[in-house]
Scaffold this active site. Structure first.
Site, PDB file in Angstrom:
ATOM      1  N   ARG A 124      46.756  48.136  31.749  1.00 15.37           N
ATOM      2  CA  ARG A 124      46.088  47.787  30.829  1.00 15.37           C
ATOM      3  C   ARG A 124      45.728  48.513  30.038  1.00 15.37           C
ATOM      4  NH1 ARG A 124      43.052  43.079  31.950  1.00 15.37           N
ATOM      5  NH2 ARG A 124      44.772  42.070  30.829  1.00 15.37           N
ATOM      6  N   TYR A 125      45.188  49.742  31.470  1.00 12.35           N
ATOM      7  CA  TYR A 125      44.561  51.126  31.393  1.00 12.35           C
ATOM      8  C   TYR A 125      45.429  52.316  31.482  1.00 12.35           C
ATOM      9  CZ  TYR A 125      40.493  48.246  32.372  1.00 12.35           C
ATOM     10  OH  TYR A 125      39.545  47.126  32.091  1.00 12.35           O
ATOM     11  N   ARG A 128      46.058  53.465  35.543  1.00 13.93           N
ATOM     12  CA  ARG A 128      46.309  52.913  36.780  1.00 13.93           C
ATOM     13  C   ARG A 128      46.741  51.226  36.208  1.00 13.93           C
ATOM     14  NH1 ARG A 128      40.948  52.972  33.628  1.00 13.93           N
ATOM     15  NH2 ARG A 128      40.242  51.408  34.599  1.00 13.93           N
ATOM     16  N   CYS A 137      45.785  33.105  49.453  1.00 11.77           N
ATOM     17  CA  CYS A 137      44.962  33.384  50.281  1.00 11.77           C
ATOM     18  C   CYS A 137      44.491  32.844  50.805  1.00 11.77           C
ATOM     19  CB  CYS A 137      43.943  33.038  48.395  1.00 11.77           C
ATOM     20  SG  CYS A 137      44.318  34.021  46.731  1.00 11.77           S
ATOM     21  N   CYS A 141      39.079  30.081  45.961  1.00  5.66           N
ATOM     22  CA  CYS A 141      37.774  29.692  45.193  1.00  5.66           C
ATOM     23  C   CYS A 141      37.915  29.205  44.079  1.00  5.66           C
ATOM     24  CB  CYS A 141      37.200  31.098  45.282  1.00  5.66           C
ATOM     25  SG  CYS A 141      37.738  32.683  46.501  1.00  5.66           S
ATOM     26  N   CYS A 144      38.712  30.818  41.012  1.00  5.72           N
ATOM     27  CA  CYS A 144      39.749  31.821  40.609  1.00  5.72           C
ATOM     28  C   CYS A 144      40.403  31.818  39.303  1.00  5.72           C
ATOM     29  CB  CYS A 144      41.092  30.810  41.563  1.00  5.72           C
ATOM     30  SG  CYS A 144      41.626  32.489  41.330  1.00  5.72           S
ATOM     31  N   ARG A 146      42.877  33.941  38.174  1.00  9.90           N
ATOM     32  CA  ARG A 146      44.460  33.492  38.609  1.00  9.90           C
ATOM     33  C   ARG A 146      44.939  31.857  39.161  1.00  9.90           C
ATOM     34  NH1 ARG A 146      44.187  39.223  40.558  1.00  9.90           N
ATOM     35  NH2 ARG A 146      44.158  39.905  38.526  1.00  9.90           N
ATOM     36  N   ASP A 305      34.776  34.576  34.067  1.00  9.24           N
ATOM     37  CA  ASP A 305      35.857  34.210  33.526  1.00  9.24           C
ATOM     38  C   ASP A 305      36.052  32.591  33.233  1.00  9.24           C
ATOM     39  OD1 ASP A 305      36.381  37.427  33.487  1.00  9.24           O
ATOM     40  OD2 ASP A 305      38.122  36.070  35.077  1.00  9.24           O
ATOM     41  N   ASP A 342      35.277  40.597  31.692  1.00  8.08           N
ATOM     42  CA  ASP A 342      36.515  40.895  31.164  1.00  8.08           C
ATOM     43  C   ASP A 342      36.714  40.800  30.686  1.00  8.08           C
ATOM     44  OD1 ASP A 342      38.909  42.482  32.057  1.00  8.08           O
ATOM     45  OD2 ASP A 342      39.062  42.115  34.309  1.00  8.08           O
ATOM     46  N   LYS A 349      37.100  45.618  31.158  1.00  7.53           N
ATOM     47  CA  LYS A 349      36.211  45.188  31.905  1.00  7.53           C
ATOM     48  C   LYS A 349      35.125  46.011  31.023  1.00  7.53           C
ATOM     49  CE  LYS A 349      37.904  45.490  36.415  1.00  7.53           C
ATOM     50  NZ  LYS A 349      39.229  45.509  36.421  1.00  7.53           N
TER      51      LYS A 349
HETATM   52  C1  LIG Z   1      40.092  45.345  36.784  1.00 12.75           C
HETATM   53  C2  LIG Z   1      41.307  47.011  36.524  1.00 12.75           C
HETATM   54  C3  LIG Z   1      41.884  47.339  36.891  1.00 12.75           C
HETATM   55  C4  LIG Z   1      41.277  48.136  37.846  1.00 12.75           C
HETATM   56  O1  LIG Z   1      39.779  48.565  37.053  1.00 12.75           O
HETATM   57  P1  LIG Z   1      38.464  49.658  37.612  1.00 12.75           P
HETATM   58  O2  LIG Z   1      37.365  49.103  36.814  1.00 12.75           O
HETATM   59  O3  LIG Z   1      39.637  51.120  37.447  1.00 12.75           O
HETATM   60  O4  LIG Z   1      38.088  49.255  38.821  1.00 12.75           O
HETATM   61  C5  LIG Z   1      43.016  47.569  36.691  1.00 12.75           C
HETATM   62  N1  LIG Z   1      43.380  47.386  35.372  1.00 12.75           N
HETATM   63  C6  LIG Z   1      43.309  45.552  35.378  1.00 12.75           C
HETATM   64  C7  LIG Z   1      44.615  44.720  34.525  1.00 12.75           C
HETATM   65  C8  LIG Z   1      42.529  45.222  36.084  1.00 12.75           C
HETATM   66  O5  LIG Z   1      42.119  43.955  35.901  1.00 12.75           O
HETATM   67  S1  SF4 Z   2      39.550  33.998  42.989  1.00 14.52           S
HETATM   68 FE1  SF4 Z   2      41.807  33.521  43.220  1.00 14.52          FE
HETATM   69  S2  SF4 Z   2      42.930  35.559  43.782  1.00 14.52           S
HETATM   70 FE2  SF4 Z   2      40.595  35.753  44.511  1.00 14.52          FE
HETATM   71  S3  SF4 Z   2      40.217  35.524  46.607  1.00 14.52           S
HETATM   72 FE3  SF4 Z   2      40.002  33.569  45.172  1.00 14.52          FE
HETATM   73  S4  SF4 Z   2      41.539  31.941  44.846  1.00 14.52           S
HETATM   74 FE4  SF4 Z   2      42.675  34.220  45.798  1.00 14.52          FE
END
Ligand SMILES: *Cc1c(COP(=O)(O)O)cnc(C)c1O
Ligand code: SF4
Length: 403
Positions: A124-125, A128, A137, A141, A144, A146, A305, A342, A349
């Site tokens: 995305r960025y 990174r 996991c 949670c 979550c 995801r 989220d 996010d 973010k």
């Molecule tokens: C959170 C995230 C990152 C890392 O973001 P930082 O602000 O550098 O911690 C990188 N890629 C994705 C897709 C993310 O959701």
């Molecule tokens: S938020 Fe989702 S991915 Fe993160 S530890 Fe909890 S269950 Fe696992």
């Protein structure tokens, strides 16, 4: 460690306490693999641990085959057996609210699918990537982000998928930072994890490797001396740990974070703002203080989220801003994380801050400090203004005057 004996007043509470004491007496309690293979995943397994409400019992049955429940015995021991509002319990045991849908729900709230460029790789960025290596996991949670993949039984990236991901990272020289997450990468064996980290470390342009994990909190026994000895070979390696409540910071967690910090791994925290769990400034302040004590630097607080079934966890956006306002200036600067949303759909973010700027002009900036007192800082060019004195036209700015 929680003290169930002190919290239990009901006579039936004693049964839960003695059950827990028996479990903890097993020497294998300290072995993370035993904890993983004895995770609580069914209603029948959960009942000896917690005095469940009717709503929870129904929701646990429903969650099988939907977003699954899994609780290591270590974590189950932190759940208050008699208080349905217990913050650990609310993160862990489903309620029927989870089955409700909201108009704002998004199956993939952060638009990660559209930014997926290779198996597990979310780019995305510019510099990174997020590398999702598995879907398992220690504890699931209930909020979550995801949910769409986590706990779904996909397991780990296959060998060929892993190769495709690594090829993508190798080809893209702009990628200087890889955040390994999932699921939770610490579910993997030390050997498998080392394969991934060492492959990344061998790529010249990958300067910085991070692990995103919740194991040091939900199953601190995972942080063995062997794991730390492996990780420290691949510096600079950082870790982001998901912490939500001061009750999570037990002596075991303290030991685990101490080991990681002693291995030279800088530790950061990520916290999800959750209604009824950590949405009070006093609780967040306590959490941040507990984190500094175990050498974890608060990094992010996330607005919850728009995950399906999470509406009951979501707070007004102003709650997060008020929490930052209650921290900044009132406590150690290191204890103040950044509050972010996010952005739904994949905007990344976005930080949200209390408004410290009252007004700006060519002459300078009018500011409010943590106590609400007003200060003026002049721009360099406006030489007619003497430092500290308010220029006439800014003496009673409308916003400040109304306060
Ligand atoms: C959170 C995230 C990152 C890392 O973001 P930082 O602000 O550098 O911690 C990188 N890629 C994705 C897709 C993310 O959701
Ligand atoms: S938020 Fe989702 S991915 Fe993160 S530890 Fe909890 S269950 Fe696992």
């Amino acid at each position: 460690m929680s003290e169930p004996t002190l919290e239990v007043s009901k006579s039936n509470g004693r049964a839960y306490v003695s059950f827990r004491e028996r479990m903890k007496a097993d020497p294998r309690w300290h072995d993370w693999r035993w904890q993983m293979s004895h995770r609580i995943v069914t209603l029948a397994q959960l009942e000896p641990w917690v005095n469940l409400t009717v709503d929870e019992k129904r929701a646990v049955s429903f969650s099988e085959g939907r977003f699954r429940m899994a609780i290591p015995p270590y974590w189950a021991d932190l759940v208050d057996p008699n208080d349905p509002a217990c913050p650990i319990r609310r993160q862990t045991i489903p309620t029927m609210d989870e089955l409700k849908s909201s108009v704002h729900d998004l199956a993939d709230p952060l638009g990660e699918e559209q930014d997926t460029v290779a198996p597990g790789v979310v780019h995305r960025y510019p510099d990174r990537i997020l590398f999702l290596v598995n879907d398992v996991c220690a504890m699931y949670c209930r909020y979550c982000t995801r949910k769409r993949i986590v706990g779904g039984g996909y397991g780990v990236l296959r060998g060929d998928e892993f190769q495709q991901a690594m090829d993508y990272i190798r080809r893209n020289k702009k990628i200087r930072d890889v955040l390994i997450s999932g699921g939770d990468p610490l579910t993997m064996s030390d050997e498998r994890l080392e394969q991934i980290i060492s492959t990344l470390r061998a790529i010249d342009h990958v300067e910085f490797i991070r692990l995103g994990t919740r194991y040091p909190v939900t199953l601190p026994q995972r942080v063995t001396p062997e794991l730390c000895a492996m990780l420290k070979k691949y510096h600079p390696l950082w870790m982001s740990i998901h912490f939500n409540h001061p009750k999570e910071v037990t002596p075991e967690v303290h030991r685990a974070c101490g080991r990681l910090a002693d291995a030279g791994i800088p530790l950061g925290s990520q916290t999800v703002l959750l209604r009824g769990i950590n949405d009070k400034p006093t609780i967040m302040m306590k959490l941040m203080h507990e984190l500094l004590k175990i050498r974890v630097r608060p990094y992010y607080i996330y607005q919850c989220d728009l995950v399906p079934g999470s509406e009951h966890f979501r707070t007004p956006i102003s709650t997060g801003i008020k929490i930052i306002e209650a921290l900044r200036g009132h406590t150690t600067g290191y204890a103040v994380p950044t509050f972010v949303i996010d952005a739904p759909g994949g905007g990344g973010k976005i930080p949200l801050m209390p408004d410290y700027v009252i007004s700006k002009s060519r002459k300078g900036i009018l500011l409010k400090n943590y106590e609400g007192k007003v200060y003026f800082y002049p721009e360099r060019a406006s030489s007619e203004i003497t430092n500290g004195a308010l220029p006439l036209e800014m003496k009673l700015p409308q916003k400040a005057a109304r306060r």
